[in-house]
Design a protein around this motif. Structure first.
Motif, PDB file in Angstrom:
ATOM      1  N   ARG A   1       0.848  -1.208   0.000  1.00  0.00           N
ATOM      2  CA  ARG A   1       0.000   0.000   0.000  1.00  0.00           C
ATOM      3  C   ARG A   1       0.874   1.245   0.000  1.00  0.00           C
ATOM      4  N   HIS A   2       1.917   1.226   0.845  1.00  0.00           N
ATOM      5  CA  HIS A   2       2.838   2.361   0.880  1.00  0.00           C
ATOM      6  C   HIS A   2       3.575   2.510  -0.454  1.00  0.00           C
ATOM      7  N   THR A   3       3.950   1.367  -1.029  1.00  0.00           N
ATOM      8  CA  THR A   3       4.675   1.396  -2.300  1.00  0.00           C
ATOM      9  C   THR A   3       3.819   2.009  -3.399  1.00  0.00           C
ATOM     10  N   ALA A   4       2.588   1.533  -3.516  1.00  0.00           N
ATOM     11  CA  ALA A   4       1.690   2.059  -4.546  1.00  0.00           C
ATOM     12  C   ALA A   4       1.449   3.545  -4.342  1.00  0.00           C
ATOM     13  N   THR A   5       1.194   3.947  -3.098  1.00  0.00           N
ATOM     14  CA  THR A   5       0.938   5.358  -2.807  1.00  0.00           C
ATOM     15  C   THR A   5       2.149   6.218  -3.161  1.00  0.00           C
ATOM     16  N   SER A   6       3.345   5.777  -2.757  1.00  0.00           N
ATOM     17  CA  SER A   6       4.563   6.545  -3.022  1.00  0.00           C
ATOM     18  C   SER A   6       4.823   6.683  -4.518  1.00  0.00           C
ATOM     19  N   LEU A   7       4.681   5.571  -5.247  1.00  0.00           N
ATOM     20  CA  LEU A   7       4.940   5.615  -6.683  1.00  0.00           C
ATOM     21  C   LEU A   7       3.930   6.498  -7.411  1.00  0.00           C
ATOM     22  N   LEU A   8       2.678   6.438  -6.981  1.00  0.00           N
ATOM     23  CA  LEU A   8       1.663   7.285  -7.603  1.00  0.00           C
ATOM     24  C   LEU A   8       1.968   8.764  -7.360  1.00  0.00           C
ATOM     25  N   LYS A   9       2.303   9.106  -6.126  1.00  0.00           N
ATOM     26  CA  LYS A   9       2.597  10.509  -5.822  1.00  0.00           C
ATOM     27  C   LYS A   9       3.863  10.980  -6.525  1.00  0.00           C
ATOM     28  N   ASN A  10       4.866  10.109  -6.585  1.00  0.00           N
ATOM     29  CA  ASN A  10       6.103  10.469  -7.277  1.00  0.00           C
ATOM     30  C   ASN A  10       5.883  10.670  -8.772  1.00  0.00           C
ATOM     31  N   ALA A  11       4.846  10.022  -9.292  1.00  0.00           N
ATOM     32  CA  ALA A  11       4.532  10.163 -10.717  1.00  0.00           C
ATOM     33  C   ALA A  11       3.650  11.372 -10.989  1.00  0.00           C
TER      34      ALA A  11
ATOM     35  N   ALA B   1      -5.599  13.234  -3.721  1.00  0.00           N
ATOM     36  CA  ALA B   1      -6.999  12.806  -3.713  1.00  0.00           C
ATOM     37  C   ALA B   1      -7.189  11.542  -4.531  1.00  0.00           C
ATOM     38  N   VAL B   2      -6.611  11.490  -5.726  1.00  0.00           N
ATOM     39  CA  VAL B   2      -6.765  10.325  -6.597  1.00  0.00           C
ATOM     40  C   VAL B   2      -6.037   9.129  -6.005  1.00  0.00           C
ATOM     41  N   ALA B   3      -4.808   9.346  -5.529  1.00  0.00           N
ATOM     42  CA  ALA B   3      -4.025   8.245  -4.957  1.00  0.00           C
ATOM     43  C   ALA B   3      -4.742   7.641  -3.745  1.00  0.00           C
TER      44      ALA B   3
END
Length: 391
Positions: free
Chosen positions: A340-350, A355-357
Motif C-alpha cells: 500500500r505504501h509502495t503504490a501510494t509513493s509511486l503514484l505521488k512520485n509520478a 486525492a486520486v491516490a
C-alpha cells in the motif's frame, strides 16, 4: 431471628440482629415497607451467621446480596458469568460487524476467558482491573504492542456492553491504559523497492504472485485480496468492485494493464463465486486469518533474503510457554501492507494528486473531502497506468 424497630423522626425500619462475633447490631434497612425491611434483616442475620461459622464464601455472599436486591426491587438481580455473557456478546457481533471484525472479537473473547481460567465461571461483575492487565500483558508477551492494545480496545467494547446492561458497576477495561511504545522501539514501515518486489515474485508460487500483483496494482489489504472472487472482476469494463472488510467501503478500481495481463493467465472458473485465490481464500475464512496469511508472506520475505527466519515453537527458549509464541513478535519494516505504501509513493512520485491516490488505495483524506465528492474511474485508470511493470 432478626427483628425490627422504629426510631423517632425516621421513616425507615431498623434491623436488629447478631453480628458474626455475637454482638447485637442495629442497622437501617432504608425501607418503610415492614415486609421488605424484615426480609432484608433476615438476610443480614443469615450472612452474619454464615460468617461466624467461617462459611461465608463469595457464592454465599452474592446469594445474600441477590436476595436483598430481589426483596427491595421485586425482581431478580441481573447477573451472568463472564463466560456466558462474553460468549453470547461475541456471537451477536456476527450480525452487526464485518466478518473480519467478528472473528477478531471472538479471538479476543476466547483468549481472555482462557486467561481468566476458573474465574471465567464467576459473575462478570467480579472482573477486575488486575484481570485485564494480566490479559493485556499475556498478549504482549506473545505478539506486539499494537496487538496488545487492539485486544484491550476490543475488551473495552465487550465490558462496556456489560456495563450498559446493568451487569457491572463499571468497565474494568476502561481503567487500564494502553501500552506506550518507547521511541527506540518505534519502527516505521517503508515501501518496497522495485528490486525487492522482483526478488519476492521470483520466490513466490503462482497464487502468491497473483496476490502480490493485486496488492501492488490496487494497494488493497491482503485479507480483502484473498477474499476476491471472479464476480468481483468486470473484465469487460476492466474494473474490480468489492467492499473492504475493515471499513465496509465500496471500492471500484480500474485494472492496470500489467495486472490484466496476469489475470488472463489465471485458471478461470465457471462459478462466478469461486475465489481468485483458492488456497488463500480458505485460510482467510478460518481463525487468525490475518496472522496466518501475513506469516506466509513473511516466509516469502525470508526466501527472498529480505528478512530473517523467525524462531518457532520447536526452538523455544528454556522456560518458555509450552504453546503459542515463545517470545514477543517484533515488527518488521516491510510486510504485505508495505505494498500500500509502495503504490501510494509511486503514484505521488509520478505526479498523481493525493486525492486520486488515496481514493485508489481506499483512504479517506482531507484532499478528497475538500475538493471531491467522487473520483472518476477514468482519472484512476490514468493514474494506475503510471505504475511500473514488475515482470
Amino acid at each position: 431471628m432478626a427483628s425490627l424497630r422504629k426510631r423517632l423522626r425516621s421513616p425507615y425500619w431498623f434491623a436488629c440482629f447478631y453480628n458474626a462475633d455475637g454482638t447485637r447490631a442495629q442497622r437501617s434497612t432504608k425501607q418503610s415497607d415492614k415486609r421488605k425491611a424484615l426480609g432484608i434483616a433476615n438476610q443480614w442475620e443469615r450472612a452474619a451467621k454464615l460468617a461466624g461459622q467461617k462459611r461465608l464464601g463469595e457464592a454465599q455472599a452474592r446469594r445474600v446480596l441477590s436476595d436483598i436486591y430481589e426483596i427491595t426491587n421485586d425482581e431478580p438481580l441481573p447477573s451472568a458469568t463472564a463466560r456466558d455473557f462474553l460468549t453470547r456478546w461475541a456471537e451477536r457481533r456476527k450480525l452487526d460487524t464485518a466478518n473480519r471484525t467478528f472473528q477478531a472479537y471472538k479471538q479476543v473473547v476466547r483468549d481472555f476467558l482462557k486467561s481468566l481460567g476458573p474465574r471465567a465461571e464467576r459473575d462478570i461483575s467480579q472482573i477486575s482491573k488486575t484481570d485485564i492487565v494480566t490479559y493485556r500483558d499475556e498478549v504482549l508477551t506473545r505478539t506486539s504492542i499494537a496487538t496488545a492494545n487492539k485486544s484491550l480496545k476490543y475488551l473495552r467494547v465487550a465490558l462496556g456492553a456489560a456495563y450498559k446492561d446493568g451487569l457491572t458497576q463499571d468497565n474494568a477495561a476502561s481503567k487500564v491504559d494502553a501500552i506506550r511504545r518507547r521511541d527506540d522501539e518505534r519502527k516505521q514501515r517503508r515501501p518496497f523497492t522495485l528490486g525487492e518486489l522482483k526478488a519476492i515474485l521470483a520466490n513466490a508460487s503462482a497464487e502468491w504472485r497473483g496476490l502480490i500483483l493485486f496488492g501492488f496494482y490496487t494497494g488493497q489489504r491482503l485479507s480483502d485480496i484473498a477474499n476476491l472472487t471472479w464476480q468481483n472482476l468486470d473484465l469487460e469494463r476492466e474494473v474490480i468492485r468489492f467492499v473492504t472488510g475493515k471499513t465496509g467501503r465500496q471500492m471500484e478500481i480500474p485494472i492496470a494493464a500489467p495486472l490484466l495481463a496476469h489475470i488472463e493467465t489465471m485458471p478461470a472458473s465457471d462459478d462466478p463465486s469461486a475465489p481468485l485465490f483458492p488456497e488463500s481464500s480458505s485460510v482467510a475464512a478460518g481463525e487468525s486469518a490475518d496472522s496466518r496469511l501475513s506469516q506466509h508472506f513473511y516466509d516469502l520475505l525470508v526466501a527472498a533474503g529480505l528478512a530473517k527466519a523467525r524462531r518457532r515453537d520447536k526452538q523455544r527458549d528454556e522456560g518458555a510457554p509450552a504453546h503459542g509464541r515463545s517470545r514477543r513478535r517484533t515488527v518488521h519494516e516491510i510486510s504485505f501492507h508495505s505494498l500500500r505504501h509502495t503504490a501510494t509513493s509511486l503514484l505521488k512520485n509520478a505526479g498523481v494528486s493525493e486525492a486520486v491516490a488515496m481514493d485508489i488505495i481506499g483512504h479517506d483524506s482531507e484532499a478528497i473531502s475538500r475538493h471531491y465528492t467522487h473520483i472518476e474511474t477514468k482519472a484512476k485508470r490514468k493514474a494506475l497506468a503510471k505504475l511500473p511493470k514488475l515482470f
